[in-house]
Design a protein around this motif. Sequence first.
Motif: not given
Length: 130
Positions: A45-50, A70-72, A88-89
């Motif tokens: 599930v994308p969110r802004v910056g996450d 974070g960016a997973n 994960s970034a």
Amino acid sequence: AYVVRVGRAEQQISVVDVMTGAHRRLTTGYAPHWSPDGRRIAFVVPRVGDSQIYVMNSNGTEVTRLTPAGANMLPTWSPDGQWLAYISAGSGGLGLYVVPVDAVELRRARRWVADVAGDLSMLPVFSWGP
């Protein structure tokens, strides 16, 4: 399972019964990945910056978040269906992590496995052994 774009930005995960042709929307997200037993689906599930990785039952119920902020991305089930590996970034680059799917404290149970080559424009490829 497949992803349908709704509007300019939203992506929805749906399933299709190939015997009847019936389509059913399950949730918002992308990158659906079926568990080996077919009972659950991991997705992002994308969110802004996450972006977060979740698991749900194959009928769209019991949605559980597995990852910390974070960016997973790229959830991949272990062959026995007990673990999910994902990228994960972080500030130090990309890392490969695993998390037990049925742990009580899922977001705290993740384990770093390795630093991986690549960046968000060229994602690494990984897989589980049998």
